[in-house]
Design a protein around this motif. Sequence first.
Motif, mmCIF file in Angstrom:
data_model
loop_
_atom_site.group_PDB
_atom_site.id
_atom_site.type_symbol
_atom_site.label_atom_id
_atom_site.label_comp_id
_atom_site.label_asym_id
_atom_site.label_seq_id
_atom_site.Cartn_x
_atom_site.Cartn_y
_atom_site.Cartn_z
ATOM 1 N N LEU A 292 -33.915 -4.225 -27.751
ATOM 2 C CA LEU A 292 -33.835 -2.938 -28.420
ATOM 3 C C LEU A 292 -35.144 -2.179 -28.246
ATOM 4 C CD1 LEU A 292 -31.335 -2.086 -29.825
ATOM 5 C CD2 LEU A 292 -32.359 -2.625 -32.010
ATOM 6 N N PHE A 293 -36.265 -2.928 -28.415
ATOM 7 C CA PHE A 293 -37.588 -2.319 -28.329
ATOM 8 C C PHE A 293 -37.828 -1.717 -26.944
ATOM 9 C CE2 PHE A 293 -42.113 -2.935 -27.214
ATOM 10 C CZ PHE A 293 -42.665 -2.041 -28.105
ATOM 11 N N PHE A 294 -37.488 -2.477 -25.920
ATOM 12 C CA PHE A 294 -37.773 -1.990 -24.576
ATOM 13 C C PHE A 294 -36.784 -0.932 -24.124
ATOM 14 C CE2 PHE A 294 -40.521 -5.672 -24.249
ATOM 15 C CZ PHE A 294 -41.573 -5.148 -23.530
ATOM 16 N N ALA A 295 -35.577 -0.982 -24.654
ATOM 17 C CA ALA A 295 -34.598 0.028 -24.267
ATOM 18 C C ALA A 295 -34.655 1.229 -25.205
ATOM 19 C CB ALA A 295 -33.193 -0.581 -24.265
ATOM 20 N N TYR A 296 -35.595 1.197 -26.186
ATOM 21 C CA TYR A 296 -35.635 2.253 -27.201
ATOM 22 C C TYR A 296 -35.825 3.655 -26.626
ATOM 23 C CZ TYR A 296 -36.894 4.788 -31.399
ATOM 24 O OH TYR A 296 -36.933 5.698 -32.403
ATOM 25 N N PRO A 297 -36.766 3.819 -25.644
ATOM 26 C CA PRO A 297 -36.935 5.172 -25.085
ATOM 27 C C PRO A 297 -35.627 5.739 -24.544
ATOM 28 C CG PRO A 297 -38.634 3.702 -24.281
ATOM 29 C CD PRO A 297 -37.691 2.860 -25.058
ATOM 30 N N LEU A 298 -34.822 4.850 -23.961
ATOM 31 C CA LEU A 298 -33.540 5.299 -23.425
ATOM 32 C C LEU A 298 -32.564 5.611 -24.551
ATOM 33 C CD1 LEU A 298 -33.215 2.669 -20.603
ATOM 34 C CD2 LEU A 298 -33.578 5.105 -20.306
ATOM 35 N N LEU A 299 -32.586 4.767 -25.579
ATOM 36 C CA LEU A 299 -31.643 4.945 -26.680
ATOM 37 C C LEU A 299 -31.921 6.240 -27.435
ATOM 38 C CD1 LEU A 299 -31.420 1.378 -28.214
ATOM 39 C CD2 LEU A 299 -29.598 2.637 -27.111
ATOM 40 N N LYS A 300 -33.226 6.527 -27.610
ATOM 41 C CA LYS A 300 -33.611 7.656 -28.433
ATOM 42 C C LYS A 300 -33.125 8.971 -27.838
ATOM 43 C CE LYS A 300 -37.865 9.346 -29.546
ATOM 44 N NZ LYS A 300 -39.293 9.187 -29.794
ATOM 45 N N SER A 301 -33.271 9.070 -26.508
ATOM 46 C CA SER A 301 -32.858 10.313 -25.868
ATOM 47 C C SER A 301 -31.345 10.376 -25.687
ATOM 48 C CB SER A 301 -33.542 10.442 -24.518
ATOM 49 O OG SER A 301 -33.224 9.330 -23.727
ATOM 50 N N GLY A 302 -30.651 9.325 -26.134
ATOM 51 C CA GLY A 302 -29.201 9.308 -25.932
ATOM 52 C C GLY A 302 -28.841 8.997 -24.498
ATOM 53 N N GLY A 303 -29.888 8.660 -23.705
ATOM 54 C CA GLY A 303 -29.637 8.444 -22.282
ATOM 55 C C GLY A 303 -28.953 7.132 -22.002
ATOM 56 N N TYR A 304 -28.953 6.223 -23.010
ATOM 57 C CA TYR A 304 -28.388 4.892 -22.763
ATOM 58 C C TYR A 304 -26.924 4.973 -22.382
ATOM 59 C CZ TYR A 304 -26.850 0.150 -23.687
ATOM 60 O OH TYR A 304 -26.281 -1.075 -23.586
ATOM 61 N N PHE A 305 -26.176 5.796 -23.148
ATOM 62 C CA PHE A 305 -24.742 5.854 -22.874
ATOM 63 C C PHE A 305 -24.465 6.585 -21.574
ATOM 64 C CE2 PHE A 305 -25.422 5.403 -27.368
ATOM 65 C CZ PHE A 305 -24.710 4.250 -27.595
ATOM 66 N N LEU A 306 -25.387 7.498 -21.242
ATOM 67 C CA LEU A 306 -25.270 8.182 -19.953
ATOM 68 C C LEU A 306 -25.511 7.191 -18.815
ATOM 69 C CD1 LEU A 306 -24.763 11.177 -19.335
ATOM 70 C CD2 LEU A 306 -27.194 11.379 -18.852
ATOM 71 N N LEU A 307 -26.515 6.303 -19.052
ATOM 72 C CA LEU A 307 -26.855 5.320 -18.026
ATOM 73 C C LEU A 307 -25.662 4.438 -17.680
ATOM 74 C CD1 LEU A 307 -30.311 3.662 -18.710
ATOM 75 C CD2 LEU A 307 -29.654 5.184 -16.893
ATOM 76 N N LEU A 308 -24.849 4.172 -18.701
ATOM 77 C CA LEU A 308 -23.766 3.223 -18.501
ATOM 78 C C LEU A 308 -22.733 3.720 -17.501
ATOM 79 C CD1 LEU A 308 -23.061 1.932 -22.105
ATOM 80 C CD2 LEU A 308 -24.565 1.012 -20.374
ATOM 81 N N VAL A 309 -22.667 5.039 -17.306
ATOM 82 C CA VAL A 309 -21.610 5.556 -16.429
ATOM 83 C C VAL A 309 -22.144 6.198 -15.156
ATOM 84 C CG1 VAL A 309 -19.841 5.828 -18.179
ATOM 85 C CG2 VAL A 309 -21.535 7.617 -17.850
ATOM 86 N N THR A 310 -23.443 6.516 -15.127
ATOM 87 C CA THR A 310 -23.938 7.217 -13.939
ATOM 88 C C THR A 310 -24.264 6.239 -12.817
ATOM 89 O OG1 THR A 310 -26.095 7.169 -14.985
ATOM 90 C CG2 THR A 310 -24.900 9.248 -15.059
ATOM 91 N N PRO A 311 -24.211 6.701 -11.569
ATOM 92 C CA PRO A 311 -24.552 5.839 -10.439
ATOM 93 C C PRO A 311 -26.063 5.658 -10.300
ATOM 94 C CG PRO A 311 -23.976 8.008 -9.648
ATOM 95 C CD PRO A 311 -23.742 8.012 -11.122
ATOM 96 N N TRP A 312 -26.437 4.776 -9.389
ATOM 97 C CA TRP A 312 -27.833 4.425 -9.157
ATOM 98 C C TRP A 312 -28.353 5.252 -7.984
ATOM 99 C CZ3 TRP A 312 -31.415 1.034 -11.231
ATOM 100 C CH2 TRP A 312 -32.469 0.637 -10.418
ATOM 101 N N GLN A 313 -29.167 6.282 -8.270
ATOM 102 C CA GLN A 313 -29.739 7.093 -7.181
ATOM 103 C C GLN A 313 -31.236 7.266 -7.430
ATOM 104 O OE1 GLN A 313 -27.152 10.196 -8.294
ATOM 105 N NE2 GLN A 313 -25.808 9.945 -6.530
ATOM 106 N N PRO A 314 -32.039 6.284 -6.994
ATOM 107 C CA PRO A 314 -33.476 6.314 -7.312
ATOM 108 C C PRO A 314 -34.168 7.561 -6.764
ATOM 109 C CG PRO A 314 -32.848 4.231 -6.320
ATOM 110 C CD PRO A 314 -31.670 5.122 -6.210
ATOM 111 N N LEU A 315 -33.707 8.067 -5.630
ATOM 112 C CA LEU A 315 -34.372 9.223 -5.034
ATOM 113 C C LEU A 315 -34.189 10.458 -5.888
ATOM 114 C CD1 LEU A 315 -33.624 8.644 -1.260
ATOM 115 C CD2 LEU A 315 -35.716 8.199 -2.542
ATOM 116 N N TYR B 99 -31.281 6.401 -12.664
ATOM 117 C CA TYR B 99 -31.252 4.948 -12.669
ATOM 118 C C TYR B 99 -30.079 4.415 -13.469
ATOM 119 C CZ TYR B 99 -35.838 5.377 -10.637
ATOM 120 O OH TYR B 99 -36.869 5.687 -9.799
ATOM 121 N N GLY B 100 -28.919 4.991 -13.265
ATOM 122 C CA GLY B 100 -27.734 4.563 -14.011
ATOM 123 C C GLY B 100 -27.313 3.162 -13.612
ATOM 124 N N ILE B 101 -26.746 2.431 -14.575
ATOM 125 C CA ILE B 101 -26.323 1.078 -14.267
ATOM 126 C C ILE B 101 -24.802 0.984 -14.210
ATOM 127 C CG2 ILE B 101 -28.376 -0.058 -15.145
ATOM 128 C CD1 ILE B 101 -26.914 -0.519 -17.739
#
Lengths: 293, 294
Positions: free
Chosen positions: A39-62, A66-68
């Motif tokens: 939770l602590f390490f994923a907190y920055p992602l959780l706070k911005s609400g980006g966590y749920f976005l990450l779950l569905v977006t593709p992985w495009q580092p360029l 960084y979606g998973i």
Amino acid sequence: MGQYCFPPKDKRETLFQYFCGFSAYFTYCLVLLLFGFFLFFAYPLLKSGGYFLLLVTPWQPLAGNYGIGPMIAGTAVISLLAVCLAFPVSLGAAAFCEAGLAPRNLVRWVRPVFQLMTGIPTVVYGFLAVFLLVPFLRKAIGGSGFSVLAASLMLALLIAPTMILFFSDAFRAVPGEHLRVMTAMGAHPEEKLVFLLLPQARSGIVAGLLLAAGRAVGDTLIALMLAGNSLAFPSSLTEPARTLTGHIALVMASDTQSPEFRSIFACGLTLYLITTLLIFFCRRVVVSERGKG
Amino acid sequence: MKAPLRIAIKSAAFAAALGLCCLVLFLLAALFVKAWPVLDLRLLFGDTPPLQAIRGVRPVFDGLFPAICGTLLLVICAVVLALPMGMGAGIHLALAASPGTCRRIGFCVDILAGMPSILIGLLGFSLILFLYRYFPFITPGLLPAAASLACLILPYIIRGTWQAIQTLPPELLRTSLSLGASPVQALRHVLLPAAKPGLTGCLLLSVGRAAEDTAVILLTGTVAAYGLPSGFWDPFEALPFFIYTTAAEYGSQRELAMGFAASLILVGLCGGLFSLAALIRRTVQMKIFTGNMS
């Protein structure tokens, strides 16, 4: 040991009792620590609400993305396929061992093999498949051979003994009188299996399924060695894919500073939640059944 | 039920069980055949004389000896770390805890047992990174890997101890308490000796579990070629990791065959331990059963 009327004899015994209590709560804290850590390490992602976005977006580092999503899809496809492959085989094998379908002597030879299967390390399955299954798949269906199919076939082999043991226990827990009554009514072993054992063992079967699914989701080495680890959404069974566990292992091996490194804590949190949910439902099923009986 | 349906069910069960059996036996046979050409003393020690290798005078370069030693050391450290904790928690849960506590902690033990091993490795690795800032001597190595593995086998030891003590006849404890023994004395002189087979079984199971796991040590300190570790903070070689790297980057047919041989050794070790544990558990169950009957 507080429930007994005799107090501890001396200081050493008190100390021992405190130690036992401490270690029990230590385990409790360890699980909470693990959760808090992700939770602590994923907190920055959780706070911005980006966590749920990450779950569905593709992985495009360029593109800084960084979606998973692809890894979740890969994990889901590979473990679902593995469970679907392993379930009928395990049910058949458990019925073979416990339902009186086979001669006793044959069962006595087959059962130790299943027991041995529980002890075969996953890395050995992966190693064997790299040199036996993958070349075969390459010849049979083309492509590189490192695919969703290869990984789920080996995973099915890995989780089969877990299911067989659970199903066998569930069959064995059916009361002997019921079986004898059905025998007295002239039922065949197959009829006993279908009309008595399967309905009675339903909760055990569900629990075994959930536990095996947890093992399939959590296994690292087979997916890492066999699934090909491509970063795209898997489009067919013969395509490579990457799982959450494999992603963690691969990113950890490369570097520890980049934003990619952040993304593995999102992976970790997701994995933690999936396994916890599976265990929770597994316990629910077992406990509710025990309460009824 | 009609006869054709019955035959179909029966043959499906036969096909499933015997097919699975044959598949596993085929895989083991393939392992043995592929490993056969290199199964000799050179496999373990390479070109180093065995005595000197064992005494650590000369390093072993192309043998499995360092990997086997690394795995053994790792497993011993992990068990030494996890056993007191696990047994203490098991004893507490079996004898002292209230039902509510048992349920809560039991749930946590189940979660820990079902936790993907890579998450425990990730926790270990991040803790090392975090602590390295304050204590620079903490690096990935034998002790951190063993500590992470200890977390992995802790739930198995707790469950095993808990089960072993709980399945004992309740008269044992009651009798020894009524004879004036304190709970700890009863535990030490009566309960633990009676629960010994169950405890041995769970110990074997956890040793096997610790020896087979790769994902944890992958992240917390194993390397491909190092030789024998000389301290607790040194990196080390391990059999599972050797197998994993061989699959990806073997250079010659001999190295490939050595990978198969290492797999064979690991299967022998873990399979043997698991089978032995299963055997012990069965005899215990029989003992309890016949004990109640008589």
